[in-house]
Every structure is written in structure tokens, then in C-alpha cells.
Design an enzyme around this catalytic site. Structure first.
Site, PDB file in Angstrom:
ATOM      1  N   CYS A  33      42.940  41.992  37.167  1.00  0.00           N
ATOM      2  CA  CYS A  33      43.497  42.736  38.234  1.00  0.00           C
ATOM      3  C   CYS A  33      44.748  41.726  38.537  1.00  0.00           C
ATOM      4  O   CYS A  33      45.888  41.781  37.943  1.00  0.00           O
ATOM      5  CB  CYS A  33      42.534  42.960  39.284  1.00  0.00           C
ATOM      6  SG  CYS A  33      43.091  44.069  40.584  1.00  0.00           S
ATOM      7  N   HIS A  53      38.044  45.763  36.610  1.00  0.00           N
ATOM      8  CA  HIS A  53      37.239  44.464  36.998  1.00  0.00           C
ATOM      9  C   HIS A  53      36.117  44.357  36.198  1.00  0.00           C
ATOM     10  O   HIS A  53      35.019  45.077  36.643  1.00  0.00           O
ATOM     11  CB  HIS A  53      36.949  44.302  38.461  1.00  0.00           C
ATOM     12  CG  HIS A  53      37.959  43.987  39.367  1.00  0.00           C
ATOM     13  ND1 HIS A  53      38.113  42.602  39.688  1.00  0.00           N
ATOM     14  CD2 HIS A  53      38.914  44.614  39.949  1.00  0.00           C
ATOM     15  CE1 HIS A  53      39.144  42.360  40.647  1.00  0.00           C
ATOM     16  NE2 HIS A  53      39.674  43.744  40.606  1.00  0.00           N
ATOM     17  N   GLU A  57      33.919  42.304  35.543  1.00  0.00           N
ATOM     18  CA  GLU A  57      32.839  41.674  35.689  1.00  0.00           C
ATOM     19  C   GLU A  57      31.944  42.236  36.751  1.00  0.00           C
ATOM     20  O   GLU A  57      30.647  42.115  36.850  1.00  0.00           O
ATOM     21  CB  GLU A  57      33.296  40.174  36.702  1.00  0.00           C
ATOM     22  CG  GLU A  57      33.936  40.359  38.129  1.00  0.00           C
ATOM     23  CD  GLU A  57      35.459  41.102  37.825  1.00  0.00           C
ATOM     24  OE1 GLU A  57      35.848  41.356  39.079  1.00  0.00           O
ATOM     25  OE2 GLU A  57      35.950  41.385  36.795  1.00  0.00           O
TER      26      GLU A  57
END
Length: 259
Positions: free
Chosen positions: A128, A232, A234
Site C-alpha cells: 500500500c 494488503h 497480510e
């Protein structure tokens, strides 16, 4: 006594070999700097590294280049995490009204991290803001606000759903690094941004897009081990999404090669 000494040498050598083979690489994670008070990062980043077989190391926000250099000299790879908008002066523009919050100390910190990592040839993965600041450092530019500056706004890039929910489609460039890492031609990803790459930096290429043509991934066209994504991973990796976890496994494997 000689036999005992030789046995000791053999056992000690075996212990060293086992220790080297089982050691986990240290993966540095850049920190967010909310209200210029904290050096923090979401646990999704550190947990994704743990799931991928690495040891996460949070790098505190500081403008001391010497301190950051000493830290980066001890790690094996770097994640540039998300955060605030980047001051547009770094890519030669004046701020527009729709620009979000900026943090000058975070900008200096992140740009120093990239500079040092580049000099050390560390594997770097931008996420990001991490992707955006990477693009700016190497000479690219950004849309300060997608709804204001991008002609096609058919995709909502700032979802209200949590990060574990995928809300839009990303199309991958065949044969690119992101396609090799995920073994996919398309991904369903989350999206939490209102800025994006406008002009890709020299020495990099765009390797994934949304259906409204916003760049979602870049990679170096040289031998630099540096790449990034706009979404993202994660947020989905901690729930064992195999494609998203593959980004962190790849980074850990690159870190092992660096050792």
C-alpha cells in the site's frame, strides 16, 4: 584424550550446521507513526511473517540514518508497511484539497529505509503506502486522490469491509513476479487506499491492474530484489489464504538466499 577432542570438534561442527539450517531470517517491518507519538504496526504484518517462517522485527520511526543503517545491516529483508499519504512535494506537485493526512517524519523515515535497503541490496516488499513511497523514491508519481484525478472511478478503492474481505478483482501480467509468486492470473483482493501510482518509476514495471486500470503491483526491471502491491495481503494471509500468504513465504525465501 585425542579421540575425545576429535569427538567434541565433530559434535560442535554438527551443532553449528544444524543451527544454520534451522535459523529463521529476520524480516524488518517499517512502522506507522500516528500522531507523531507511536512507532506501531498492525499485528497482521508480524503474524503473516511468523506464518511464513520468518522472525518479524519492528523498526522504530526515527530520522537517524545511522541508527536505521545499523538496524538494516542486521536484518535479511524489509517490508514497507501502510500508512498516511506521502507529501506530494517529493514527486514535484503541490497538494490538492483532497490530499489526506501526511506525516513529514514518516516520509523521511521511509525514504531513508529505501535508500539504505537499496545500498545493502536487501529484498524489499512494499505494501500500500509502501508501494507508493517506493515508486516516489525511484522517480515515479502518484494520484493524490483517485476519485478526483482518475477518469474511471468504477471501482471503489476504499472499502468499508475489514481487510480479510476481498472486494475487487486484480488482473496479473503473465510471467510477472506476482504471477509466479501466487501461481494465478487473477486475484480477489481487499482495497484500502485513495492514492495510487500515476507514473511508474524508471527501472520498474506495472505487473497488475484493477479493472479501472489502477496499478496494483510493480517490480524492478533490474536485478534489484524489490517489488510491491497496492492491496494488503497480510489482511488475508493471517487467515491462511494461500495466495496472500505466498507473498510472505516468497519474501522469507528471498531473505534466506540473502544469508
Amino acid at each position: 584424550m585425542r579421540k575425545l577432542f576429535l569427538l567434541f570438534v565433530i559434535v560442535f561442527s554438527l551443532i553449528q550446521v544444524v543451527a544454520q539450517e534451522t535459523s529463521k531470517p529476520l524480516i524488518g517491518i517499517s512502522c506507522f507513526h500516528p500522531d507523531s507519538i507511536y512507532s506501531s504496526v498492525r499485528v497482521t504484518y508480524s503474524e503473516s511473517i511468523i506464518k511464513a517462517g520468518g522472525i518479524p522485527v519492528l523498526i522504530p520511526v526515527t530520522e537517524s540514518e545511522n541508527t536505521l543503517r545499523e538496524i538494516l545491516a542486521r536484518i535479511d529483508a524489509l517490508i514497507l508497511s501502510g500508512g498516511d499519504d506521502i507529501c506530494p512535494s517529493y514527486y514535484g506537485e503541490d497538494a490538492i484539497e483532497e490530499l489526506g493526512a501526511v506525516n513529514g517524519r514518516s516520509d523521511i523515515y521511509d525514504l531513508l529505509l529505501i535508500k539504505i535497503a537499496d545500498e545493502l541490496n536487501l529484498p524489499v516488499f512494499g505494501i500500500c503506502r509502501g508501494l507508493q513511497v517506493m515508486n516516489v523514491y525511484y522517480g515515479g508519481s502518484l494520484y493524490q486522490d483517485i476519485p478526483t484525478q482518475h477518469p474511471d472511478t468504477t471501482v471503489n478503492h476504499k472499502q468499508t469491509e475489514k481487510s480479510n474481505v476481498a472486494t475487487h478483482r486484480v488482473i496479473l501480467l503473465p510471467g510477472s513476479l506476482i504471477a509466479q509468486i501466487t501461481e494465478q492470473t487473477e486475484l480477489m483482493t481487499n482495497t484500502h487506499h485513495h492514492q495510487a501510482i500515476k507514473t511508474v518509476a524508471p527501472g520498474f514495471k506495472v505487473t497488475a491492474w484493477t479493472t479501472d486500470h489502477i496499478p496494483e503491483a510493480i517490480e524492478s526491471t533490474s536485478d534489484k530484489p524489490i517489488w510491491g502491491v497496492q492491496f494488503h495481503p497480510e489482511g488475508q494471509a493471517i487467515e491462511d489464504n494461500p495466495e496472500m500468504l505466498s507473498f510472505f513465504k516468497f519474501l522469507v525465501n528471498q531473505a534466506k538466499k540473502k544469508e
